[in-house]
Design a protein around this motif. Structure first.
Motif, PDB file in Angstrom:
ATOM      1  N   UNK A  53      12.592  -5.610  -6.671  1.00  0.00           N
ATOM      2  CA  UNK A  53      11.360  -5.442  -7.450  1.00  0.00           C
ATOM      3  C   UNK A  53      10.275  -4.762  -6.621  1.00  0.00           C
ATOM      4  N   UNK A  54       9.315  -4.142  -7.296  1.00  0.00           N
ATOM      5  CA  UNK A  54       8.138  -3.616  -6.625  1.00  0.00           C
ATOM      6  C   UNK A  54       7.242  -4.769  -6.210  1.00  0.00           C
ATOM      7  N   UNK A  55       6.354  -4.573  -5.253  1.00  0.00           N
ATOM      8  CA  UNK A  55       5.470  -5.657  -4.826  1.00  0.00           C
ATOM      9  C   UNK A  55       4.623  -6.166  -5.995  1.00  0.00           C
ATOM     10  N   UNK A  56       4.429  -7.476  -6.024  1.00  0.00           N
ATOM     11  CA  UNK A  56       3.623  -8.081  -7.082  1.00  0.00           C
ATOM     12  C   UNK A  56       2.131  -7.841  -6.873  1.00  0.00           C
ATOM     13  N   UNK A  57       1.762  -7.402  -5.685  1.00  0.00           N
ATOM     14  CA  UNK A  57       0.363  -7.104  -5.377  1.00  0.00           C
ATOM     15  C   UNK A  57       0.316  -5.925  -4.422  1.00  0.00           C
ATOM     16  N   UNK A  58      -0.871  -5.416  -4.190  1.00  0.00           N
ATOM     17  CA  UNK A  58      -1.055  -4.279  -3.292  1.00  0.00           C
ATOM     18  C   UNK A  58      -1.011  -4.772  -1.852  1.00  0.00           C
ATOM     19  N   UNK A  59       0.148  -4.660  -1.230  1.00  0.00           N
ATOM     20  CA  UNK A  59       0.323  -5.178   0.123  1.00  0.00           C
ATOM     21  C   UNK A  59      -0.596  -4.448   1.102  1.00  0.00           C
ATOM     22  N   UNK A  60      -0.812  -3.161   0.886  1.00  0.00           N
ATOM     23  CA  UNK A  60      -1.646  -2.367   1.800  1.00  0.00           C
ATOM     24  C   UNK A  60      -3.115  -2.725   1.727  1.00  0.00           C
ATOM     25  N   UNK A  61      -3.496  -3.574   0.777  1.00  0.00           N
ATOM     26  CA  UNK A  61      -4.892  -3.998   0.670  1.00  0.00           C
ATOM     27  C   UNK A  61      -5.133  -5.364   1.300  1.00  0.00           C
ATOM     28  N   UNK A  68      13.281   5.182   9.425  1.00  0.00           N
ATOM     29  CA  UNK A  68      14.063   4.982   8.192  1.00  0.00           C
ATOM     30  C   UNK A  68      14.702   3.606   8.174  1.00  0.00           C
ATOM     31  N   UNK A  69      15.205   3.195   9.338  1.00  0.00           N
ATOM     32  CA  UNK A  69      15.803   1.866   9.422  1.00  0.00           C
ATOM     33  C   UNK A  69      14.775   0.791   9.090  1.00  0.00           C
ATOM     34  N   UNK A  70      13.566   0.926   9.640  1.00  0.00           N
ATOM     35  CA  UNK A  70      12.522  -0.058   9.380  1.00  0.00           C
ATOM     36  C   UNK A  70      12.217  -0.160   7.897  1.00  0.00           C
ATOM     37  N   UNK A  71      12.102   0.959   7.216  1.00  0.00           N
ATOM     38  CA  UNK A  71      11.763   0.917   5.790  1.00  0.00           C
ATOM     39  C   UNK A  71      12.832   0.191   4.979  1.00  0.00           C
ATOM     40  N   UNK A  72      14.084   0.393   5.347  1.00  0.00           N
ATOM     41  CA  UNK A  72      15.177  -0.250   4.607  1.00  0.00           C
ATOM     42  C   UNK A  72      15.269  -1.730   4.949  1.00  0.00           C
ATOM     43  N   UNK A  73      15.278  -2.057   6.232  1.00  0.00           N
ATOM     44  CA  UNK A  73      15.476  -3.455   6.623  1.00  0.00           C
ATOM     45  C   UNK A  73      14.263  -4.304   6.259  1.00  0.00           C
ATOM     46  N   UNK A  74      13.055  -3.723   6.295  1.00  0.00           N
ATOM     47  CA  UNK A  74      11.870  -4.470   5.875  1.00  0.00           C
ATOM     48  C   UNK A  74      11.946  -4.783   4.385  1.00  0.00           C
ATOM     49  N   UNK A  75      12.420  -3.846   3.588  1.00  0.00           N
ATOM     50  CA  UNK A  75      12.588  -4.097   2.158  1.00  0.00           C
ATOM     51  C   UNK A  75      13.606  -5.213   1.926  1.00  0.00           C
ATOM     52  N   UNK A  76      14.683  -5.193   2.684  1.00  0.00           N
ATOM     53  CA  UNK A  76      15.689  -6.250   2.557  1.00  0.00           C
ATOM     54  C   UNK A  76      15.107  -7.606   2.955  1.00  0.00           C
ATOM     55  N   UNK A  90      12.029  -8.580   2.875  1.00  0.00           N
ATOM     56  CA  UNK A  90      10.989  -9.006   1.928  1.00  0.00           C
ATOM     57  C   UNK A  90      11.542  -9.217   0.524  1.00  0.00           C
ATOM     58  N   UNK A  91      12.800  -8.782   0.295  1.00  0.00           N
ATOM     59  CA  UNK A  91      13.376  -8.794  -1.057  1.00  0.00           C
ATOM     60  C   UNK A  91      12.452  -8.040  -2.017  1.00  0.00           C
ATOM     61  N   UNK A  92      11.888  -6.948  -1.517  1.00  0.00           N
ATOM     62  CA  UNK A  92      10.906  -6.166  -2.259  1.00  0.00           C
ATOM     63  C   UNK A  92      11.043  -4.699  -1.867  1.00  0.00           C
ATOM     64  N   UNK A  93      10.913  -3.810  -2.835  1.00  0.00           N
ATOM     65  CA  UNK A  93      10.948  -2.378  -2.564  1.00  0.00           C
ATOM     66  C   UNK A  93       9.620  -1.989  -1.905  1.00  0.00           C
ATOM     67  N   UNK A  94       9.662  -1.663  -0.613  1.00  0.00           N
ATOM     68  CA  UNK A  94       8.448  -1.376   0.155  1.00  0.00           C
ATOM     69  C   UNK A  94       8.230   0.111   0.408  1.00  0.00           C
ATOM     70  N   UNK A  95       8.972   0.958  -0.281  1.00  0.00           N
ATOM     71  CA  UNK A  95       8.824   2.399  -0.050  1.00  0.00           C
ATOM     72  C   UNK A  95       7.385   2.841  -0.309  1.00  0.00           C
ATOM     73  N   UNK A  96       6.789   2.377  -1.400  1.00  0.00           N
ATOM     74  CA  UNK A  96       5.413   2.749  -1.712  1.00  0.00           C
ATOM     75  C   UNK A  96       4.431   2.282  -0.648  1.00  0.00           C
ATOM     76  N   UNK A  97       4.678   1.095  -0.103  1.00  0.00           N
ATOM     77  CA  UNK A  97       3.809   0.559   0.956  1.00  0.00           C
ATOM     78  C   UNK A  97       3.844   1.459   2.182  1.00  0.00           C
ATOM     79  N   UNK A  98       5.037   1.855   2.602  1.00  0.00           N
ATOM     80  CA  UNK A  98       5.140   2.708   3.786  1.00  0.00           C
ATOM     81  C   UNK A  98       4.563   4.099   3.518  1.00  0.00           C
ATOM     82  N   UNK A  99       4.708   4.590   2.306  1.00  0.00           N
ATOM     83  CA  UNK A  99       4.089   5.871   1.982  1.00  0.00           C
ATOM     84  C   UNK A  99       2.569   5.784   2.073  1.00  0.00           C
TER      85      UNK A  99
END
Length: 298
Positions: free
Chosen positions: A287-295, A248-256, A258-267
């Motif tokens: 903001x949500x990622x401007x591109x598909x980071x998982x790709x 949980x910490x990783x998901x929050x701090x990674x979003x901070x 990146x200045x990007x909401x990464x919840x969808x990426x981790x899901x």
């Protein structure tokens, strides 16, 4: 400290202090006194190497200045990934040296609290520039000394460490191990599984496939991403006790970072996101990622 008559000087080379000729003559003297002088030592700005006299003599013709500067290049590269030096006191580069010592042959290299154990049958990777420049193992062990427990859990101990190894590989201009060994294909196959059938923990036996997720974050948000993540993590004064809390910490701090909401990426990568974590990230209004980071890279 008081040294008695039984003490002996060991062969010692200090980068930018000891002349190479002096190092050679010290080794010559020690060669004639092998029982009393069993080890040699090389010291750079960031590292100190201790090896048997046998190994020091075997590689006596090596350019020790070049070797030690290569060690410092590796440590500086890994420090940069770790956000060191940084703007705050906790982001300073430690004055302690990384200690690499020769150990028993046939054992596994390992690292813990500023010390790397390196087996005697792999000394070419420790004491030659050529060997060090191709030694993923040495970069990896030095990487362990940079890991942060606050976003590491048991299954990722041998994963996040290679965020630093990959940085060293790039520094040397070498192609990515992830691509060379087919890990990108394995990551693609995992991500193509249907929703509900992806669990990041299922990749536990494939640490380099897990590593693809961490590398995608660097690819998306640049080399400064991990430096920022490390600095944010160092602001924490406690380490979460359990695996779930660290995820949980990783998901929050990674979003901070990146200045990007990464919840969808981790899901996408098979993380389970509880409502508390989702709300924490939502409150950041990122903001949500401007591109598909998982790709990326696949």
């Amino acid at each position: 400290m008081t040294f008695g008559d039984s003490s002996r000087r060991i062969p010692l080379y200090v980068l930018d202090v000891t002349e190479p000729d002096a190092w050679a003559s010290t080794l010559d003297a020690a060669e004639n006194d092998p029982e009393n002088v069993p080890v040699g030592q090389l010291r750079s700005k960031h590292t100190v190497l201790t090896d048997s006299l046998h190994a020091a003599l075997k590689y006596r013709d090596e350019d020790v200045r070049r070797l030690l500067r290569t060690y410092d290049d590796i440590v500086r590269t890994e420090n940069t990934v770790a956000g060191q030096p940084g703007p705050h006191e906790q982001d300073r580069v430690s004055p302690l040296l990384y200690y690499v010592s020769e150990g028993e042959a046939g054992t596994n290299p390992n690292a813990y609290t500023f010390r790397v154990h390196w087996p005697a049958d792999l000394m070419e990777e420790m004491l030659t520039t050529k060997g060090l420049r191709r030694s993923w193992g040495m970069w990896h062990e030095l990487g362990h000394l940079h890991q942060q427990a606050v976003w590491e859990w048991e299954q990722t101990t041998e994963v996040t460490v290679n965020v630093y190894s990959l940085a060293v590989q790039r520094m040397f201009g070498e192609p990515s191990r992830l691509e060379q060994e087919g890990h990108l294909d394995k990551a693609r196959a995992f991500l193509e599984r249907p929703d509900g059938e992806r669990d990041f923990a299922d990749l536990a036996e494939e640490p380099c496939t897990m590593l693809v997720m961490f590398e995608q974050l660097r690819m998306a948000f640049g080399d400064e991403f991990y430096a920022t993540l490390h600095r944010l993590a160092r602001e924490e004064r406690t380490v979460p006790d359990d695996e779930g809390a660290r995820k949980r910490f990783l998901m929050v701090v990674a979003s901070r970072a990146a200045h990007t909401d990464l919840i969808g990426f981790f899901e996408r990568w098979g993380f389970t996101v509880d409502e508390r974590t989702r709300s924490k990230v939502a409150r950041l209004k990122l903001p949500r990622p401007a591109r598909d980071v998982a790709a990326l890279g696949l």
